[in-house]
Structures are given as C-alpha cells and as structure tokens.
Write a protein that holds these residues in place. Structure first.
Motif, short mmCIF file in Angstrom:
data_model
loop_
_atom_site.label_atom_id
_atom_site.label_comp_id
_atom_site.label_asym_id
_atom_site.label_seq_id
_atom_site.Cartn_x
_atom_site.Cartn_y
_atom_site.Cartn_z
N LEU A 160 0.88 -1.35 -0.01
CA LEU A 160 -0.07 0.10 -0.14
C LEU A 160 0.82 1.25 0.06
N PRO A 161 0.85 2.18 -0.89
CA PRO A 161 1.56 3.39 -1.13
C PRO A 161 1.35 4.21 0.33
N ILE A 162 2.30 4.39 0.87
CA ILE A 162 2.41 5.31 2.13
C ILE A 162 1.34 6.34 2.42
N GLY A 163 1.20 7.00 1.15
CA GLY A 163 0.37 8.29 1.09
C GLY A 163 -1.16 7.85 1.09
N SER A 195 10.04 1.70 9.81
CA SER A 195 10.18 0.18 9.40
C SER A 195 11.18 -0.55 10.11
N GLU A 196 11.25 -2.06 10.02
CA GLU A 196 12.40 -2.71 10.49
C GLU A 196 13.55 -2.48 9.62
N ASP A 197 13.53 -2.23 8.24
CA ASP A 197 14.63 -2.38 7.31
C ASP A 197 14.53 -1.41 6.17
N GLU A 198 13.57 -0.42 6.34
CA GLU A 198 13.37 0.63 5.24
C GLU A 198 13.52 1.88 5.78
N GLY A 199 14.06 2.13 7.04
CA GLY A 199 14.19 3.46 7.69
C GLY A 199 12.84 3.93 8.01
N SER A 200 12.81 5.49 8.10
CA SER A 200 11.50 6.06 8.82
C SER A 200 11.28 7.28 7.60
N VAL A 201 9.83 7.60 7.89
CA VAL A 201 9.47 8.84 7.19
C VAL A 201 8.85 9.76 8.23
N THR A 202 8.67 10.86 8.17
CA THR A 202 8.11 12.11 8.82
C THR A 202 7.22 12.77 8.20
N TYR A 203 5.86 12.94 8.83
CA TYR A 203 4.80 13.77 8.10
C TYR A 203 4.91 15.30 8.34
N PHE A 204 4.67 15.98 6.95
CA PHE A 204 4.87 17.40 7.00
C PHE A 204 3.58 17.93 6.44
N ALA A 233 0.62 20.45 4.90
CA ALA A 233 0.59 21.42 3.79
C ALA A 233 0.99 22.78 3.92
N ARG A 234 1.87 23.38 3.40
CA ARG A 234 2.00 24.88 3.38
C ARG A 234 2.18 25.42 2.08
N SER A 235 2.47 26.65 1.95
CA SER A 235 2.73 27.49 0.70
C SER A 235 3.90 26.86 0.01
N GLY A 236 3.78 26.25 -1.22
CA GLY A 236 4.60 25.80 -2.01
C GLY A 236 4.88 24.39 -1.93
N TRP A 237 4.15 23.44 -0.83
CA TRP A 237 4.37 22.31 -0.66
C TRP A 237 3.12 21.57 -0.22
N ASP A 238 2.74 20.50 -0.92
CA ASP A 238 1.41 19.83 -0.63
C ASP A 238 1.19 19.09 0.66
N GLY A 239 2.41 18.87 1.16
CA GLY A 239 2.21 18.19 2.49
C GLY A 239 2.42 16.68 2.30
N GLY A 240 2.72 15.79 3.16
CA GLY A 240 2.79 14.34 2.81
C GLY A 240 3.97 13.95 3.74
N TRP A 241 4.48 12.65 3.55
CA TRP A 241 5.45 12.07 3.94
C TRP A 241 7.02 12.03 3.54
N PRO A 255 13.54 4.72 0.76
CA PRO A 255 13.17 3.30 0.64
C PRO A 255 11.67 2.85 1.44
N LEU A 256 11.18 3.64 2.03
CA LEU A 256 10.11 3.62 2.91
C LEU A 256 8.78 4.29 2.10
N THR A 257 8.28 3.64 0.95
CA THR A 257 7.31 4.25 0.07
C THR A 257 6.03 3.48 0.36
N HIS A 258 6.03 2.23 0.46
CA HIS A 258 4.76 1.33 0.63
C HIS A 258 5.04 0.64 2.02
N LEU A 259 3.66 0.47 2.54
CA LEU A 259 3.45 -0.47 3.66
C LEU A 259 3.05 -1.80 3.10
N LYS A 260 3.74 -2.79 3.67
CA LYS A 260 3.53 -4.10 3.38
C LYS A 260 2.86 -5.07 4.48
#
Length: 208
Positions: free
Chosen positions: A131-134, A149-158, A160-168, A174-179
């Motif tokens: 599943l795409p993380i977004g 994750s165990e072996d794909e690192g981590s992501v942080t959520y930000f 939305a603000r001006s010039g940035w849609d927001g997201g992970w 490497p961490l783009t999908h949940l498995k």
C-alpha cells in the motif's frame, strides 16, 4: 468453509469480517524480525495453536508490543511464557536462530479499528498487497508524526503549506509502501482511534 473472526475482550484490535481467504508470508531471517498479522485467522488464535512447532528451535523468542514475551522450548514443543493471541493487527518481534518461512491463511476484515496513542505504538495493517504510504489514512496525520520500519528506515509527516502539498518525507526514500505481514511503529503527537478502510474516527484526549 466458514471463517470465524475471533474477538478477545482484552484486545485493542477489533475487526469486522469476512473476506476471501488470503495467505500472508513471513520470510524470517536470523535475529529479530518485525512481523504482524495482516489477516484474521479462524478458530483459536493462541500462538501455540497457530504457529507450527517444526519451524522453531530452542531459544527462539517473541516479544509483543505490551511487553509480553515467550521463548520456544524444544523439549515441550511450544512457546513458554506470556500468552499471545495472533489476532488481526497483532504486532510481534520474532528472534530466530535459523532463517525460516511461515505462511498463515485467513481473511482480510472489511473494517478494522486502529488505536494510535500519543507517542510510539506498534501495529500491523489489514492489507493483502503493498500500500503506498500516502494512501494509508491520509487525513489523520499531523506535522511531526512518524512511521518507522524494520529495514526501510523512517518517514516524517509535514502538513501542507505554501509551495508544499504536504505528505511523508523523504518521499523518495526506501519506505514508500506499507507491506502485508510487516509490523510498523507509528509515532503521533495526538491520540486518535480510526477505522481502516477510512471511516469514522475519534480523537482521544490525552490524560496527564
């Protein structure tokens, strides 16, 4: 064949079933593995009734998110220690002395309740494919929330603000999908209870 969705009153995991049978696979390496239940099993889900005794060796260990632990005893052909039920969403750390593969067949629930407290929590997800993380509950996250994750690192959520849609972030890491079958650690600033697929939600007040 009928699949019975077992509910344990002491569990925080609540599901509504059924669905078509799905097999999840754990490819376990030597050392600690982060795994979780992405399917709901039928019948008695106590760990010694679920996991084949031929897979484990003396000294293999498991650890649950609430601190329950058990070690495998070859002489008794079972895990000795805390009782752990392998219900939908149950996260575990499994320590293996030899690499093994475990397959578990159950059903993906039509809905599943997830509790995210303030701080870190562990859980698995009711999914049968990556599943795409977004796409995972996209409307509940706040700036600073994290997924590890165990072996794909981590992501942080930000947010939305001006010039940035927001997201992970990082979005190209490497961490783009949940498995399915994987355990993830989630860190939140505010507690929330949600259903997946996304439905009702309830923000929980933090008691200090």
């Amino acid at each position: 064949r009928y699949f019975v969705c077992t509910y344990h009153p002491s569990s925080k995991f609540k599901t509504t079933c059924p669905g078509a049978p799905v097999t999840q696979t754990w490819d376990l390496h030597v050392g600690w593995n982060w795994v979780a239940m992405s399917v709901q099993l039928d019948g008695d889900t106590e760990i010694n009734n679920v996991l084949s005794t031929s897979v484990f060796e003396n000294g293999d260990e498991l650890l649950s998110s609430n601190g329950d632990s058990a070690s495998y005893s070859s002489s008794q052909s079972k895990f000795i220690g805390s009782t752990v039920n392998m219900d939908m969403g149950q996260p575990l750390k499994l320590k293996m002395n030899t690499a093994k593969t475990i397959q578990l067949t159950g059903t993906i629930p039509l809905s599943h309740t997830l509790d995210f407290p303030v701080g870190w929590s562990w859980t698995g997800l009711p999914i049968s494919a990556d599943l795409p993380i977004g796409d995972f509950l996209p409307d509940i996250w706040e700036t600073g929330d994290k997924i590890l994750s165990e072996d794909e690192g981590s992501v942080t959520y930000f947010s939305a603000r001006s010039g940035w849609d927001g997201g992970w972030y990082p979005s190209t890491g490497p961490l783009t999908h949940l498995k399915p079958g994987k355990m993830y650690k989630f860190k939140r600033s505010n507690a929330i209870q949600v259903t997946y697929p996304e439905g009702r939600r309830r923000f929980l007040r933090t008691v200090k």
